[in-house]
Design a protein around this motif. Sequence first.
Motif, mmCIF file in Angstrom:
data_model
loop_
_atom_site.group_PDB
_atom_site.id
_atom_site.type_symbol
_atom_site.label_atom_id
_atom_site.label_comp_id
_atom_site.label_asym_id
_atom_site.label_seq_id
_atom_site.Cartn_x
_atom_site.Cartn_y
_atom_site.Cartn_z
ATOM 1 N N THR A 1 1.588 12.612 -0.777
ATOM 2 C CA THR A 1 0.531 11.735 -1.076
ATOM 3 C C THR A 1 -0.627 12.073 -0.599
ATOM 4 N N LYS A 2 -1.748 12.100 -1.427
ATOM 5 C CA LYS A 2 -2.916 12.486 -1.192
ATOM 6 C C LYS A 2 -3.654 11.743 0.087
ATOM 7 N N ASP A 3 -3.536 10.367 0.138
ATOM 8 C CA ASP A 3 -3.767 9.579 1.120
ATOM 9 C C ASP A 3 -2.932 9.040 1.871
ATOM 10 N N ASN A 4 -3.238 8.770 3.031
ATOM 11 C CA ASN A 4 -2.308 7.934 4.085
ATOM 12 C C ASN A 4 -2.508 6.624 4.092
ATOM 13 N N PRO A 5 -1.573 5.837 3.263
ATOM 14 C CA PRO A 5 -1.682 4.357 3.301
ATOM 15 C C PRO A 5 -1.703 3.520 4.564
ATOM 16 N N ALA A 6 -1.776 4.340 5.917
ATOM 17 C CA ALA A 6 -1.603 3.731 7.098
ATOM 18 C C ALA A 6 -2.909 3.620 7.372
ATOM 19 N N SER B 1 0.763 -1.056 -0.057
ATOM 20 C CA SER B 1 -0.081 0.059 -0.062
ATOM 21 C C SER B 1 0.837 1.436 0.117
ATOM 22 N N TYR B 2 2.067 1.310 0.632
ATOM 23 C CA TYR B 2 2.836 2.481 0.662
ATOM 24 C C TYR B 2 3.520 2.389 -0.643
ATOM 25 N N TRP B 3 4.113 1.534 -1.504
ATOM 26 C CA TRP B 3 4.688 1.564 -2.788
ATOM 27 C C TRP B 3 3.620 2.065 -3.459
ATOM 28 N N ASN B 4 2.435 1.606 -3.503
ATOM 29 C CA ASN B 4 1.301 2.041 -4.485
ATOM 30 C C ASN B 4 1.099 3.418 -4.171
ATOM 31 N N ALA B 5 0.991 3.858 -3.092
ATOM 32 C CA ALA B 5 1.019 5.462 -2.715
ATOM 33 C C ALA B 5 2.089 6.446 -3.313
ATOM 34 N N TYR B 6 3.146 5.717 -3.060
ATOM 35 C CA TYR B 6 4.273 6.464 -3.587
ATOM 36 C C TYR B 6 4.330 6.419 -5.243
ATOM 37 N N THR C 1 1.844 6.241 -7.351
ATOM 38 C CA THR C 1 0.594 7.053 -7.654
ATOM 39 C C THR C 1 0.999 8.726 -7.531
ATOM 40 N N SER C 2 1.522 9.060 -6.392
ATOM 41 C CA SER C 2 1.868 10.409 -5.949
ATOM 42 C C SER C 2 3.109 10.842 -7.096
ATOM 43 N N SER C 3 4.013 9.735 -7.132
ATOM 44 C CA SER C 3 5.299 10.345 -7.955
ATOM 45 C C SER C 3 4.780 10.739 -9.397
ATOM 46 N N MET C 4 3.593 10.228 -9.858
ATOM 47 C CA MET C 4 3.210 10.811 -11.183
ATOM 48 C C MET C 4 2.711 12.275 -11.242
ATOM 49 N N ALA D 1 20.378 9.908 2.590
ATOM 50 C CA ALA D 1 19.837 10.069 1.215
ATOM 51 C C ALA D 1 18.386 9.309 1.069
ATOM 52 N N CYS D 2 17.506 10.047 0.897
ATOM 53 C CA CYS D 2 16.221 9.286 0.597
ATOM 54 C C CYS D 2 15.236 10.024 -0.516
ATOM 55 N N SER D 3 14.343 9.368 -0.995
ATOM 56 C CA SER D 3 13.603 9.935 -1.998
ATOM 57 C C SER D 3 12.036 10.104 -1.368
ATOM 58 N N VAL D 4 11.480 11.419 -1.419
ATOM 59 C CA VAL D 4 10.344 11.438 -0.792
ATOM 60 C C VAL D 4 9.293 12.236 -1.647
ATOM 61 N N THR D 5 7.868 12.085 -1.481
ATOM 62 C CA THR D 5 6.977 12.723 -2.240
ATOM 63 C C THR D 5 5.806 12.890 -1.259
#
Length: 88
Positions: free
Chosen positions: A76-81, A43-48, A50-53, A70-74
């Motif tokens: 998200t509209k919805d909280n997968p938690a 669910s977190y990978w899906n949110a990432y 979708t948001s990355s698009m 180092a990390c990559s962040v974006t």
Amino acid sequence: MEAGGRTAEAALDALVRVAAAHIAFDIRHGRPPLSAFGAAPRSYWNAYGTSSMINKPLEVLRMEPHGPFACSVTLTKDNPAIRSSRIA
């Protein structure tokens, strides 16, 4: 690892502080950094993904006492938690 804040900057700062604390703990105890964490749930990978698009991911690089973080962040509209409670 998840972090939140009242602003995007506050959330990002919280994420880096939590990750840095875990990394420092692991290094002090002779373990690989973040080795206690498994892969994120789908669910977190899906949110990432979708948001990355919509929002280009931000690459974060911060120098810490134990070395660079180092990390990559974006955003998200919805909280997968939080699971949706839809009634059929």
